[in-house]
Design an enzyme around this catalytic site. Structure first.
Site, PDB file in Angstrom:
ATOM      1  N   GLY A   1       0.833  -1.208   0.000  1.00 51.78           N
ATOM      2  CA  GLY A   1       0.000   0.000   0.000  1.00 51.78           C
ATOM      3  C   GLY A   1       0.859   1.245   0.000  1.00 51.78           C
ATOM      4  O   GLY A   1       2.062   1.173  -0.279  1.00 51.78           O
ATOM      5  N   ASN A   2       0.263   2.373   0.283  1.00 51.03           N
ATOM      6  CA  ASN A   2       1.050   3.611   0.397  1.00 51.03           C
ATOM      7  C   ASN A   2       0.402   4.542   1.414  1.00 51.03           C
ATOM      8  O   ASN A   2      -0.653   4.221   1.966  1.00 51.03           O
ATOM      9  CB  ASN A   2       1.201   4.274  -0.975  1.00 51.03           C
ATOM     10  CG  ASN A   2      -0.128   4.654  -1.569  1.00 51.03           C
ATOM     11  OD1 ASN A   2      -0.847   5.485  -1.023  1.00 51.03           O
ATOM     12  ND2 ASN A   2      -0.477   4.024  -2.696  1.00 51.03           N
ATOM     13  N   HIS A   3       1.052   5.674   1.657  1.00 54.32           N
ATOM     14  CA  HIS A   3       0.622   6.543   2.763  1.00 54.32           C
ATOM     15  C   HIS A   3      -0.485   7.532   2.400  1.00 54.32           C
ATOM     16  O   HIS A   3      -0.779   8.422   3.190  1.00 54.32           O
ATOM     17  CB  HIS A   3       1.822   7.340   3.285  1.00 54.32           C
ATOM     18  CG  HIS A   3       2.829   6.492   4.000  1.00 54.32           C
ATOM     19  ND1 HIS A   3       2.507   5.800   5.141  1.00 54.32           N
ATOM     20  CD2 HIS A   3       4.120   6.227   3.726  1.00 54.32           C
ATOM     21  CE1 HIS A   3       3.578   5.131   5.559  1.00 54.32           C
ATOM     22  NE2 HIS A   3       4.570   5.367   4.703  1.00 54.32           N
TER      23      HIS A   3
END
Ligand code: CTP
Length: 413
Positions: A222-224
């Protein structure tokens, strides 16, 4: 949220018995989130006190050209000392809209003729914003050709008449002429303002947030991204009258807005599927999501055990949602985001061509205050003619407004 929220409303009260209902009217405006200032004609003070209205509106009530001390307990010399010039031009320019309620036959006729003998009429003559009249009078007065001529003249000036209602009148007679009930006045204003919103009747698809690409039942890539930029754009578009389909990856954000349909997804493939389900019927699409570019080629059915010293995951490309929308584009106005670290402008221009965009919103990681998890963003607009427009560092809400204003400026369907 009411379309009146944040609006500056100048309520002009003239001298009719229906003035007593303006207390409810002010409360309803405040409840809807509007800022209210009140101007009273001298005659209206016989029907309701300035103190009531200043308390409810949380603002001093204006009524004469020079006396600002209307609702205080000051008298005599002190009142004179406190008196100051009531600037009708300033009041007129302050307002986003003026409502004259109750509007008596006398006040309307004087406004039509520019007979400027009180602050309310002077303010009306100075105002540039929309003006609405809620007339109130006895049934014969309401039907008199003189009153009808006033209505016609006011309409020809571009003003709006909120029709009086039928019922029992203060005279004891029954018929048409009662001021519309406060709730109905508010509903009339809301409907009128909504119908004039720049994106009324337009459908906008917005992607937001990250995507999670499963590795096994408990892990993902995923990412932030928090989704805030996309959610802010959705709220702004809805405030401008658009019907919004917001497709968001996992985020803690929520919306409570009947014009925004929030569809939560997890993976890039799910986001792709939902976008394609709605894309044909939208006028504008804005891809603000931070979609994962790669996903595990094989997703393990069971939790992967840490048996080996080294472990690698084979990845495959996800579908580029924005590029796929660009390929299918007919009349849609398509906006993408680009996050670049080098040769920003040139790379962004290439992306406009590659993905068939109308506009790109470029974030540069070299700009302090821009990016994931920050409340601010610094963007540069580049349109399909390669006109480059760098913007200041702003809050994400302000950036959202800039983006929606670009849509309004550039999109003519
Ligand atoms: N985007 C998308 N689907 C993907 C990847 C990106 O819809 N699978 C959209 C993003 O929402 C954004 C735009 O494409 O609006 C730009 O994404 P970005 O990651 O900056 O660029 P890429 O095209 O992925 O190219 P690269 O990563 O090579 O710079």
């Amino acid at each position: 949220m009411s379309v009146l929220s944040g609006k500056k409303v100048l309520l002009g009260i003239s001298g009719g018995i229906a003035a007593y209902k303006t207390a409810s009217l002010v409360r309803l405006f405040i409840k809807a989130g509007a800022h209210v200032q009140v101007i009273m004609t001298p005659a209206s003070k016989d029907f309701i006190t300035p103190l009531t209205l200043s308390t409810l509106s949380k603002n001093p009530v204006h009524s004469s050209f020079y006396n600002e001390d209307d609702d205080s307990s000051h008298t005599g010399e002190q009142a004179k000392q406190n008196a100051e010039w009531n600037n009708h031009v300033e009041l007129g320019l302050w307002a986003d809209l003026i409502l004259i309620a109750p509007a008596t036959a006398n006040t309307m006729s004087k406004m039509v003729n520019g007979n400027c003998d009180n602050l309310l009429i002077a303010t009306y003559l100075s105002a540039k914003c929309p003006v609405y009249f809620a007339p109130a009078m006895d049934l014969d007065m309401y039907k008199h050709p003189s009153t009808i001529a006033s209505f016609d003249a006011l309409k020809s000036f571009g003003n709006f008449i909120i029709p009086a209602e039928s019922g029992e009148l203060a005279s004891g007679l029954s018929g048409e002429g009662r001021m519309a009930e406060p709730e109905n006045i508010i509903a009339f204003l809301e409907a009128d303002l909504e119908s004039k919103l720049p994106l009324k009747g337009k459908k906008i698809l917005i992607t937001a947030g990250p995507t999670y690409e499963a590795i096994d039942p408990v892990r993902f890539i995923g990412n932030h991204s928090t989704g805030k930029m996309g959610f802010d754009i959705a709220i702004c578009a809805s405030n401008m009258g658009a019907e919004v389909i917001l497709v968001s990856g996992p985020t803690h954000l929520a919306v409570n807005n009947t014009n925004i349909m929030l569809i939560r997804v997890v993976s890039a493939q799910q986001m792709y599927d939902v976008c394609h389900q709605y894309y044909n019927n939208v006028d504008v699409a804005i891809a603000a999501a931070a979609v994962a570019d790669y996903r595990p080629k094989n997703v393990a059915n069971q939790k992967i055990k840490k048996n080996d010293a080294e472990f690698s995951i084979e990845l495959e490309k996800t579908k580029d949602i924005l590029a796929s929308l660009g390929e299918l584009k007919q009349n849609q106005f398509l906006i993408g985001f680009a996050l670049e670290t080098e040769n920003e402008i040139e790379n962004a221009k290439l992306k406009i061509q590659k993905k068939n965009l109308d506009l790109i919103v470029l974030n540069s990681l070299q700009d302090e205050g821009a990016g994931f998890g920050k409340p601010t963003n610094k963007i540069t607009f580049i349109d399909k003619s390669f006109v480059v427009e760098p913007m200041e560092l702003k809050s994400k809400e302000e950036v959202a407004l800039d983006i929606i204003n670009k849509v309004i400026q550039q999109y003519h369907a």
